[in-house]
Design a protein around this motif. Structure first.
Motif, PDB file in Angstrom:
ATOM      1  N   UNK A   1       0.861  -1.176   0.000  1.00 17.37           N
ATOM      2  CA  UNK A   1       0.000   0.000   0.000  1.00 17.37           C
ATOM      3  C   UNK A   1       0.897   1.226   0.000  1.00 17.37           C
ATOM      4  N   UNK A   2       0.695   2.112  -0.963  1.00 17.64           N
ATOM      5  CA  UNK A   2       1.516   3.317  -1.068  1.00 17.64           C
ATOM      6  C   UNK A   2       0.796   4.488  -0.423  1.00 17.64           C
ATOM      7  N   UNK A   3       1.531   5.218   0.409  1.00 15.87           N
ATOM      8  CA  UNK A   3       0.962   6.345   1.140  1.00 15.87           C
ATOM      9  C   UNK A   3       1.908   7.536   1.069  1.00 15.87           C
TER      10      UNK A   3
ATOM     11  N   UNK B   1       7.790  10.606  12.018  1.00 15.56           N
ATOM     12  CA  UNK B   1       8.738   9.638  11.445  1.00 15.56           C
ATOM     13  C   UNK B   1       8.534   8.274  12.108  1.00 15.56           C
ATOM     14  N   UNK B   2       8.257   8.287  13.407  1.00 11.83           N
ATOM     15  CA  UNK B   2       7.963   7.038  14.117  1.00 11.83           C
ATOM     16  C   UNK B   2       6.721   6.363  13.569  1.00 11.83           C
ATOM     17  N   UNK B   3       5.703   7.157  13.247  1.00 17.47           N
ATOM     18  CA  UNK B   3       4.474   6.605  12.676  1.00 17.47           C
ATOM     19  C   UNK B   3       4.742   6.025  11.292  1.00 17.47           C
ATOM     20  N   UNK B   4       5.524   6.742  10.479  1.00 18.04           N
ATOM     21  CA  UNK B   4       5.872   6.237   9.145  1.00 18.04           C
ATOM     22  C   UNK B   4       6.625   4.908   9.267  1.00 18.04           C
ATOM     23  N   UNK B   5       7.546   4.816  10.220  1.00 22.41           N
ATOM     24  CA  UNK B   5       8.270   3.563  10.445  1.00 22.41           C
ATOM     25  C   UNK B   5       7.347   2.442  10.879  1.00 22.41           C
ATOM     26  N   UNK B   6       6.387   2.756  11.730  1.00 21.90           N
ATOM     27  CA  UNK B   6       5.381   1.791  12.179  1.00 21.90           C
ATOM     28  C   UNK B   6       4.597   1.248  10.980  1.00 21.90           C
ATOM     29  N   UNK B   7       4.175   2.145  10.087  1.00 24.47           N
ATOM     30  CA  UNK B   7       3.434   1.702   8.902  1.00 24.47           C
ATOM     31  C   UNK B   7       4.314   0.856   7.987  1.00 24.47           C
ATOM     32  N   UNK B   8       5.559   1.276   7.807  1.00 29.07           N
ATOM     33  CA  UNK B   8       6.483   0.480   6.969  1.00 29.07           C
ATOM     34  C   UNK B   8       6.646  -0.923   7.536  1.00 29.07           C
ATOM     35  N   UNK B   9       6.720  -1.015   8.855  1.00 30.62           N
ATOM     36  CA  UNK B   9       6.822  -2.313   9.515  1.00 30.62           C
ATOM     37  C   UNK B   9       5.578  -3.169   9.342  1.00 30.62           C
ATOM     38  N   UNK B  10       4.492  -2.542   8.908  1.00 23.81           N
ATOM     39  CA  UNK B  10       3.234  -3.249   8.659  1.00 23.81           C
ATOM     40  C   UNK B  10       2.910  -3.341   7.176  1.00 23.81           C
TER      41      UNK B  10
ATOM     42  N   UNK C   1      -2.796   0.744  12.825  1.00 21.80           N
ATOM     43  CA  UNK C   1      -2.823   0.111  11.507  1.00 21.80           C
ATOM     44  C   UNK C   1      -4.044  -0.770  11.295  1.00 21.80           C
ATOM     45  N   UNK C   2      -4.543  -1.425  12.346  1.00 19.73           N
ATOM     46  CA  UNK C   2      -5.720  -2.271  12.147  1.00 19.73           C
ATOM     47  C   UNK C   2      -6.935  -1.441  11.727  1.00 19.73           C
ATOM     48  N   UNK C   3      -7.020  -0.206  12.196  1.00 14.40           N
ATOM     49  CA  UNK C   3      -8.125   0.666  11.797  1.00 14.40           C
ATOM     50  C   UNK C   3      -7.903   1.176  10.368  1.00 14.40           C
TER      51      UNK C   3
END
Length: 147
Positions: A26-28, A40-49, A93-95
């Motif tokens: 998924x591209x964001x 940046x922490x949130x972006x890393x969290x999404x990348x990890x998912x 991320x689940x939401x």
């Protein structure tokens, strides 16, 4: 026997197609203040998912968020755009995945502010996160999810 082989082949092909869809990235695009580390922490969290996140620093986040339909009182600290939706703030991320699976007729969702313990934020979660649905064309936001 031939019918059984055809059914087995169809089943294998369908399973393979589902696996390919499940592995799609998924591209964001995430707009944030240049000095904000939690974004940046949130972006890393999404990348990890499994998300591919392009981070765009800006000093105009409030305008970007407002133009996307997020009322000022419900804005998060960053705005992300994915698959035609705005996702404002540190939404779990689940939401996000639920939104992308359900594809409701809304502009997007928001988790206002910078709640402690939310993805990308430090601290311990002390209250449920309330994520709001943002209607297209304005109107009153409604609760989309609580976590």
């Amino acid at each position: 026997m031939r019918r059984i082989l055809l059914l087995a082949l169809a089943s294998i092909l369908m399973t393979g197609a589902a696996a390919v869809r499940a592995e799609e990235t998924r591209k964001a695009i995430l707009y944030k203040n240049p000095q904000c580390g939690c974004c940046e922490g949130y972006a890393g969290y999404l990348r990890g998912n499994g998300f591919e996140v392009a981070v765009k620093p800006t000093h105009d986040h409030a305008t970007i968020s407002k133009n996307a339909g997020v009322p000022e009182r419900l804005q998060g600290c960053h705005s992300m755009f994915i698959d035609g939706y705005v996702i404002d703030g540190h939404v779990p991320v689940d939401i996000v995945l639920r939104l992308l699976a359900e594809r409701p007729q809304i502009a997007g969702i928001t988790l206002p502010g910078m709640p402690a313990g939310s993805p990308g934020m430090v601290g311990t979660k002390t209250v449920p996160f309330v994520v709001y649905a943002l209607p297209k064309g304005g109107g009153a936001p409604t609760v989309y999810a609580k976590e």
